[in-house]
Structures are given as structure tokens and as C-alpha cells.
Motif scaffolding. Structure first.
Motif, PDB file in Angstrom:
ATOM      1  N   UNK A 245       0.848  -1.197   0.000  1.00 34.21           N
ATOM      2  CA  UNK A 245       0.000   0.000   0.000  1.00 34.21           C
ATOM      3  C   UNK A 245       0.879   1.240   0.000  1.00 34.21           C
ATOM      4  N   UNK A 246       0.355   2.307  -0.590  1.00 35.19           N
ATOM      5  CA  UNK A 246       0.972   3.620  -0.472  1.00 35.19           C
ATOM      6  C   UNK A 246       2.303   3.794  -1.172  1.00 35.19           C
TER       7      UNK A 246
ATOM      8  N   UNK B 197       2.053   0.812  -5.935  1.00 37.92           N
ATOM      9  CA  UNK B 197       0.644   0.740  -5.536  1.00 37.92           C
ATOM     10  C   UNK B 197      -0.172   1.776  -6.295  1.00 37.92           C
ATOM     11  N   UNK B 198       0.307   3.026  -6.310  1.00 32.71           N
ATOM     12  CA  UNK B 198      -0.499   4.075  -6.946  1.00 32.71           C
ATOM     13  C   UNK B 198      -0.595   3.884  -8.462  1.00 32.71           C
TER      14      UNK B 198
ATOM     15  N   UNK C 161      -1.935  -0.829  -8.649  1.00 34.83           N
ATOM     16  CA  UNK C 161      -3.000  -1.450  -7.856  1.00 34.83           C
ATOM     17  C   UNK C 161      -4.182  -0.506  -7.722  1.00 34.83           C
ATOM     18  N   UNK C 162      -3.913   0.737  -7.345  1.00 35.71           N
ATOM     19  CA  UNK C 162      -4.989   1.711  -7.187  1.00 35.71           C
ATOM     20  C   UNK C 162      -5.763   1.902  -8.484  1.00 35.71           C
ATOM     21  N   UNK C 163      -5.064   1.791  -9.591  1.00 35.52           N
ATOM     22  CA  UNK C 163      -5.696   2.005 -10.895  1.00 35.52           C
ATOM     23  C   UNK C 163      -6.384   0.747 -11.428  1.00 35.52           C
ATOM     24  N   UNK C 164      -6.172  -0.378 -10.768  1.00 37.60           N
ATOM     25  CA  UNK C 164      -6.787  -1.626 -11.233  1.00 37.60           C
ATOM     26  C   UNK C 164      -6.079  -2.248 -12.417  1.00 37.60           C
ATOM     27  N   UNK C 165      -4.880  -1.762 -12.749  1.00 32.20           N
ATOM     28  CA  UNK C 165      -4.153  -2.341 -13.881  1.00 32.20           C
ATOM     29  C   UNK C 165      -3.624  -3.730 -13.561  1.00 32.20           C
ATOM     30  N   UNK C 166      -3.338  -3.985 -12.276  1.00 33.66           N
ATOM     31  CA  UNK C 166      -2.777  -5.274 -11.885  1.00 33.66           C
ATOM     32  C   UNK C 166      -3.513  -5.819 -10.666  1.00 33.66           C
ATOM     33  N   UNK C 167      -3.522  -7.158 -10.568  1.00 32.49           N
ATOM     34  CA  UNK C 167      -4.086  -7.777  -9.366  1.00 32.49           C
ATOM     35  C   UNK C 167      -3.090  -7.670  -8.217  1.00 32.49           C
TER      36      UNK C 167
ATOM     37  N   UNK D  92      -1.307  -9.918 -13.472  1.00 37.84           N
ATOM     38  CA  UNK D  92      -2.348  -9.125 -14.129  1.00 37.84           C
ATOM     39  C   UNK D  92      -2.943  -9.934 -15.276  1.00 37.84           C
TER      40      UNK D  92
ATOM     41  N   UNK E  36       7.390   8.011   5.495  1.00 35.64           N
ATOM     42  CA  UNK E  36       6.252   7.089   5.410  1.00 35.64           C
ATOM     43  C   UNK E  36       6.744   5.638   5.471  1.00 35.64           C
TER      44      UNK E  36
END
Lengths: 419, 406
Positions: free
Chosen positions: B267-268, B272-273, B276-282, B303, B334
Motif C-alpha cells: 500500500x501507499x 501501488x499508486x 494497484x490503485x488504478x486496477x491495472x494489476x491484481x 495481471x 512514510x
């Protein structure tokens, strides 16, 4: 060890329960909101999960990046999940940051933006996961097993289906959120290095003005007995099998739980001994209890190469049946010893306690002290277990197999074959 | 909290991180042997031996071993990696003596021929289980491509053929050679009675083979290649990329782990951004894998097959962004906070600390508290991050695509 267990109900119906664990530095929360898959409108399977994802893409004063960055900077280990009844948020953290973390989660469940321009990303991610499940053979079997065994809303998979995900639009999310993200039925369970009066004040401030909705009634499941085989070009055949059990909170729960434990918990359990150690049929074999509200099942799993699959299923079945022939004192003593260790280990984990208390409240309407569980377990006798197993022979079977060859169900397992 | 150590007369070392207030205690025997120590023709013997260790000793049958662990409510298991074989159990403190009696006894298995034959089938089931599950098999293939003739190319489980063809005599020889007192340690964490532990282990290990075993180390010669592996039934595509990283003994590992968190945490992170966040990959991640003398930076991607090449390109660009778009102080903070919290949370359980303490002692003869480990991460600066990015992210890589026929 004496436990301090606390409960507070907000005026809007939300339940706060907690256990201070002063020997820990951490605190954990389990926030269960009654927005699980059983509430999804027909034809929109996957909506509960998409909604769970979308409410975390901006809420209150935070945008999508803010939520993740804030939680990361606060050092929060977290997870979310969708089940039949709930959307659940689990989070563990160093206890000092609990107020900040609860503030973020209150915004997520109460004030999500549901940004339209992120919906396609969320749906694309859900479709990826759904397709990925096709490569997870054991999980795929249990997804199908649940769908077949509990027809209708109670058997839904949180991953949804392709048509359902494609059909979801923003208005569906808005409606779903307003109807099911409500304080009635919501349980916030907190454990760890916490101060109870401060926690009550904090939660009242964050959730006290959350408006009421209409509380949902939980239906009793129907159970379907059936056998489905999935043709698949794999080396191993996956076997998933379910039969009647009792749910958590039932008067007979610990008797039934001990029997499943004797079948499957520990290195000397019957399934491990018979199916793996003595006959070398599997690497993995297990049984576990599964609860729905008012309905329990025992779930069994075995994975074995195609040529051994029939023998494996037959032996799993004979091993389950063997419980009625008697329980050795040694078997029960071993299970009690294992449970004693696991209850003590639960006291070392704030997340473990928070999750268990949330489950207690949902199924029982109260928190069960560990000592009470310990006494329930200690009071079990081999006679009472055997009596239970004779009076409740395994029945109502649902079976799913995946592999190159369909299996013959053993005598005693009656289930009609379905495509 | 107290750390204690003892070296027995036979060379065996016993170490413990003691928390008198802990509710449980965890015990482990860490053997410095794994897939990389296997001779040609016995691939998988370390892991198979780990199974066989539970199959009976001079004084206990396999069933008795299992029963005795269960009688004391032990949460017991074992694992094998490229470099370690670890036997471990967590119990209530009152069961220290019986659990150590068992763990020590297991180190002298009889390796019975009939039990060997039966357990071989269980190991072959384990191999079949992973073979069915993409991208397993892919990781092993990628390691073979990366390491070539280096011993770290060895598969932990071995192969169907190597395990099928293995003999019990080969296993006995391997056990006699590798399970020597100078090649293993006993580690305990939690509510431990150290003096009694040392006394007990001294007696129990009197007849163990003594001496140290040298692990041969070689230079790794990387030949950047890309390959494709068919997994006919796979629905998703899986891609694995491996390049060099710091080893377990390299102080740059803290900076590299922070950089991997910035770029590729679940995450983060930048990955991720973008993916994953975009749904391009599982799934997509970048992480470090460390061995005693070498290290890896691994990336993995899962993916759908449509537009997979474009998704791959995004991942590669993010990895390179570690060099071209230097991480900011905010990103470093972070990443630090994530790692800090995960160390603190994990350290609350003796069963978690066992692996950290045991591995560090076996690998580096070092003991560090959770606070000391956190301080090492805290000391990492942006300059350190930039330095390890320049050093490692520009290195040649091998890659493997696992894909189906659909």
C-alpha cells in the motif's frame, strides 16, 4: 489472569466493546459494519466489496492519497474484508495513535466521497481479483461450495461475479452506503493499551452523531446438499466437503468444536494421522467449523494427485465417521491442551482479542471472558462427545471437487450431482 | 528483557531473549543447512529431511512424536529455505523441559527406510500442489536463470524426479554431515528459564556430531535473460524480475529495504499508486530477498493477459524511477513509519521474535533489540537511499513470464 471487559452502546445503537491489555504497547481495532454481501441487490454481486474499496478513496477532509498516506505515517497495519454479514476493518498500531486512526475510520464509514472518476479503477481491480481466483484452485472450490450450499444471498462470494461488477454505477454505491453503513448493527471492538473512559469519550465524539438507518433482519440459511465437479487439467484433485455442524454460540458448540478439533487440530489429529501420516495421500488435509447466524457447517479440505483422489475422499469420509466409534481420553486431553495454549496466545495479541470480541458480540450479544471458555472446554468429557457424535451423525453434504476425474461419493454421502 | 548466550563444550551455542513477564515461550533449533548445501543428485534433501525428522527417533515412533507435541499443547512446526532448516515450537512456560526434550531428540532421527518411502509420497504431493498453482515453479525457474551454476539456484523442494530418485542412504549421509553442533544453534524467546535450558541441551546434545561445516561461497555471474514459461491453465499472467541487492550481512540492507518499501510496498508505494490503485494489476510488488553472502531485489507482477506488456512497462518504469525521481523526505518518513510499526507489533509475541533473534545469531552472531533495529532504519538518510538506488536499481536483471494458453 483477570480480565476487564467493557461495553458501551451509543444512542444511535452502535456498540463499543473493549479490553484493556496493559502489558502491550499496541492497540487494535475491529470495526464491523453491517454491509456484507447478503445485502447486495440481485444482479449487483460484488457491490459490497466495491463499496468497501470506494469508501477508502476519499472521505471527510481526506482524499484517496491522504487516507493511505496518513495511515501509513501513523504506522497502521491494516486489512479490510467483506463477509456475508459485515464489511470489516482491522487495524493494529502503537497505542498512542489510536485517536487519529479512529478519526480516519469514522470518516471512511460515515463521510465517503465515492468519487465517480475512481469507480472504473475500483471495478478494474475487482475484475482482476475475480480472474485471479480462477488460478487459486482450493479457494475456487470453497467459493463454489459456499454458493451451492447456501443458495441465495447467504452463499455469495465477496468477489462477486463479472456481470455484477460490470453493472455497478455510482448511484448503486450511494444507495448501498446510505442503507447499510449504519450504526445499528455496527460493532467497534478495541483491545490493547487503552484507557476505557477516554475511549468512550473519543468514540462518542466520532460516531455519536451518526444518523440511524433501518436495522436489517438476519435470515436463517437454507442448506442444499449437492455434488459439483469442475473439470480442470491439474496434477492434484482438490476436494472440498461440507456437512452440518453448529454455529458459534449454540449450546452444543464446544462439543461439536472439540470433535472437529480431534479430527483436524494438531499433529496427532485423526485426519493428519490417517490420511497423511499412515497413507501418504496428501500434503494438506484439514477440517474447520464455519458459522452463519443460526447455522453451522464443518468444512473439510484435501488435495491429492488424481490417481489417489477416490481413495483419499473415501478415507476422509471414514475418518469423519470414526468419531461415532468413540473418543479416546488422550485425544480430548490433547485438544484441551492445544486450546489452553491458543487462549493464552490470544492474550498476547491485541488484534486477536479485538477480533474474537467482535465475533462474540455478533453471535452471542456479549463478550465471553477467556476463563468462561476455558471452563467450557475443561468440562467436556469423552462420553459427552461420543454421545453428541452418535446423536448427530454427519448429514447434509455439499461436495465440490476440481481436477481431471469426477469422483464417486462414498456410501453414506448422499448428494445429487449438479453441473 | 535480557539476552543470554552460552557455548557448550561440544561447540553448540544456546541463545535466549528472555521476557520474564511473557505468557508463552518459543524454542527453536536453527540448522545452518538448506537447498544451497545439497550436492548434485539430492536436490530437495534438506526439505525432505525436515519432514523425516518428525518420523521417529531411537526412543519415539512418529506417532509418539506427534502425540507428545500435542499433549503439551505445543504449536510446533518446521521450515526449510535455501540456507536454513528450522524446527520450532511455542508452549506455555511450564512445558520448557518436555518441548526441548522433544526438539533435541528430533535432531537424531532414525531415518527408517519404510517411513522414508511413505513420506516421499507426501513430499511429492507437496510438489504437485505447488506445480498446480501459478506462478509457483516460476519463482524457482527464475532463481535458476539468475544463479546459473551457483548453489543458490537449487530448488528447496527439489523436483519430482530428484525426490523420486533419492535414497534413504543419501539422506542419512547428508544428515550426518550437516547436523553437527558447530552448524546449528538453539534459540529461545519469551518466558525462558535459561540456566535449565543450557543444562538440558548440554545433556541432550552429548552424542551429536561435532564440528563446523564450511559453506562454499561462489561469485554470482548474472547473464541478463528473459524467458517465458507456459502454465497452460493459468488465467492471469505472472512476471518475475530479479536483480542484485544487498546481502543479509550488508549494512546497506536497511536503506535498500526502505527503498523497496517506497517503491513497491503493497500500500501507499509508487507501484501501488500506478498499478494497484488504478486496477491495472491484481498484484505488484518490489522487495528484497537476502541470503548470507548475496542479496536480490525482486519484482513480481500479476495481471490479466490483455495489455500485459504495457503493465510490465509501467512496473519497470516505477523501478527505474527510484533513480530518476529521487525519493522525497516524505516518502522516506512514510516507509520508516511502516517498518517501525511492523517491528513493534511483531515483537509483542515471543513466537515472532524467535525467528528474528535466531536468524540474526545464526547468520551474524549478533543480537539486536527491536529498538536497536528501529534505530538502524531511523539512521538511514536520503543520501543513503539515493546511493543504494544508484548501486542496485541500474543493475542487469533476469525476467520470467508465466502465462497460460487462454
Amino acid at each position: 489472569m483477570p480480565q476487564n471487559l467493557f461495553k458501551h452502546q451509543l444512542d444511535n445503537g452502535m456498540i463499543l466493546i473493549a479490553e484493556p491489555m496493559p502489558n502491550l504497547k499496541s492497540a487494535s481495532i475491529c470495526l464491523n459494519v453491517p454491509a456484507g454481501t447478503m445485502h447486495e441487490p440481485q444482479g449487483l454481486q460484488g457491490l459490497a466489496s466495491i463499496c468497501c474499496d470506494m469508501i477508502q478513496r476519499g472521505a471527510g477532509e481526506y482524499d484517496s492519497h491522504d487516507i493511505i498516506n496518513q495511515l501509513d505515517c501513523l504506522g497502521v497495519e491494516r486489512d479490510d474484508g467483506v463477509s456475508t454479514y459485515h464489511v470489516s476493518f482491522h487495524a493494529s498500531m502503537i497505542a498512542e495513535v489510536l485517536p487519529d486512526v479512529l478519526d480516519i475510520y469514522s470518516k471512511i464509514v460515515r463521510e465517503p466521497h465515492l468519487p465517480d472518476d475512481e469507480l472504473e479503477h475500483s471495478k478494474a481491480g475487482a475484475l482482476q481479483e475475480l480472474r485471479g481466483l480462477e488460478d487459486e484452485l482450493a479457494q475456487r472450490c470453497f467459493r463454489d461450495l459456499k454458493r451451492i450450499r447456501y443458495p441465495g444471498p447467504l452463499g455469495r462470494s465477496p468477489l462477486g461475479d463479472f456481470a455484477g461488477i460490470e453493472a455497478i454505477d455510482r448511484q448503486h454505491l450511494v444507495d448501498y452506503h446510505s442503507k447499510f453503513y449504519i450504526p445499528q448493527g455496527t460493532i467497534l471492538s478495541v483491545a490493547g493499551a487503552i484507557d476505557w473512559p477516554e475511549l468512550v469519550e473519543l468514540v462518542e465524539g466520532l460516531f455519536g452523531r451518526w444518523g440511524k438507518g433501518v436495522e436489517q433482519v438476519l435470515p436463517k440459511p437454507d442448506v442444499i446438499s449437492a455434488y459439483k465437479h469442475i473439470d480442470y487439467p491439474s496434477q492434484q484433485t482438490q476436494i472440498a466437503l461440507a456437512y452440518d455442524g453448529v454455529p458459534y454460540g449454540h449450546a452444543d458448540y464446544y462439543r461439536a468444536r472439540a470433535l472437529v478439533g480431534i479430527l483436524s487440530d494438531g499433529l496427532s489429529s485423526r485426519l493428519f494421522t490417517k490420511v497423511r501420516e499412515e497413507n501418504s495421500l496428501v500434503y494438506a488435509v484439514s477440517a474447520s467449523p464455519h458459522s452463519l447466524y443460526g447455522c453451522g457447517s464443518n468444512l473439510c479440505y484435501a488435495g491429492t494427485q488424481t490417481q489417489k483422489a477416490q481413495k483419499c475422499l473415501d478415507l476422509v469420509w471414514q475418518t469423519i465417521l470414526s468419531l461415532r466409534d468413540g473418543i479416546a481420553q488422550e485425544e480430548l486431553d490433547c485438544w484441551k491442551a492445544r486450546m489452553r495454549t491458543s487462549l493464552v496466545m490470544e492474550q498476547e495479541s491485541s488484534l486477536g482479542r479485538a477480533s474474537q470480541m467482535a465475533s462474540d458480540w455478533f453471535y452471542l450479544g456479549r463478550i465471553v471472558p477467556l476463563e468462561e471458555t476455558q471452563i467450557e472446554i475443561q468440562n467436556l468429557t469423552t462420553e459427552s462427545l461420543q454421545q453428541y457424535s452418535v446423536e448427530h451423525p454427519p448429514q447434509n453434504f455439499t461436495v465440490v471437487t476440481l481436477g481431471e476425474v469426477q469422483l464417486e461419493l462414498p456410501d453414506g454421502i448422499s448428494a445429487s450431482k449438479i453441473e | 528483557m535480557e539476552f543470554r548466550q552460552a557455548k557448550l563444550s561440544n561447540g553448540l551455542e544456546v541463545v535466549a531473549e528472555i521476557h520474564p513477564a511473557a505468557l508463552t515461550a518459543s524454542y527453536g533449533i536453527f540448522v545452518n543447512t538448506g537447498a544451497r548445501d545439497e550436492q548434485h543428485g539430492v536436490a530437495g534433501v534438506s526439505h525432505f529431511l525436515e519432514h523425516m525428522v518428525f518420523k521417529g527417533t531411537k526412543t519415539r515412533s512418529a506417532a509418539q512424536v506427534n502425540l507428545e507435541f500435542d499433549r503439551i499443547g505445543a504449536s510446533a512446526n518446521a521450515y526449510t529455505s535455501e540456507e536454513r532448516t528450522v524446527y520450532h515450537a511455542t508452549v506455555l512456560p511450564e512445558f520448557q523441559k518436555p518441548v526441548m526434550d522433544l526438539l533435541c531428540d528430533l535432531m537424531s532421527p532414525v531415518l527408517d527406510a519404510e517411513e522414508f518411502r511413505k513420506e516421499k509420497d507426501v513430499v511429492l504431493e507437496e510438489i504437485a500442489m505447488y506445480d498446480d498453482q501459478p506462478p509457483y515453479g516460476g519463482f524457482e525457474k527464475a532463481m535458476e536463470m539468475y544463479f546459473g551454476s551457483h548453489p543458490l539456484s537449487a530448488r528447496v523442494l527439489g523436483t519430482y524426479d530428484s525426490v523420486s530418485g533419492m535414497t534413504v542412504e543419501q539422506m542419512r549421509e547428508y544428515h550426518q554431515l550437516r547436523y553437527a553442533t558447530g552448524n546449528m544453534i538453539v534459540c529461545a524467546t519469551g518466558n525462558v528459564d535459561f540456566d535449565r535450558l543450557v543444562e538440558q541441551v548440554q545433556q541432550a546434545s552429548e552424542h551429536w556430531p561435532v564440528g563446523t561445516r564450511i559453506r562454499e561461497n561462489f561469485e554470482v555471474a548474472i547473464h541478463p535473460t528473459a524467458a517465458v514459461m507456459q502454465h497452460p491453465a493459468a488465467c492471469q499472467n505472472y512476471w518475475i524480475r530479479i536483480s542484485p541487492g544487498p546481502s543479509r550481512r550488508d549494512n546497506d540492507r536497511y536503506a535498500m529495504r526502505l527503498l523497496a518499501t517506497i517503491l513497491g510496498d503493497e500500500t501507499g508505494s509508487r507501484i501501488f499508486w500506478e498499478l494497484i490503485d488504478t486496477g491495472l494489476a491484481e498484484g505488484a510488488a518490489l522487495y528484497c530477498q537476502e541470503f548470507d553472502d548475496v542479496g536480490l531485489v525482486q519484482a513480481s507482477l500479476c495481471a490479466g493477459p490483455e495489455e500485459f506488456e504495457a503493465v510490465q512497462e509501467v512496473l519497470v518504469n516505477v523501478i527505474h524511477s527510484g533513480v530518476t525521481v529521487p525519493p522525497s523526505q516524505e516518502e522516506l518518513e512514510q516507509a520508516f513509519h511502516k517498518i517501525h510499526a511492523s517491528i513493534v507489533l511483531a515483537s509483542e509475541r515471543s513466537s515472532n521474535r524467535l525467528f528474528t533473534v535466531g536468524s540474526a545469531w545464526l547468520s551474524r552472531r549478533a543480537w539486536e533489540t527491536a529498538d536497536e533495529i528501529i534505530a538502524r532504519y531511523r539512521a538511514v538518510t536520503l543520501n543513503d537511499i539515493q546511493r543504494v538506488a544508484d548501486q542496485y536499481l541500474k543493475q542487469p536483471a533476469i525476467s520470467l513470464l508465466v502465462c497460460g494458453e487462454k
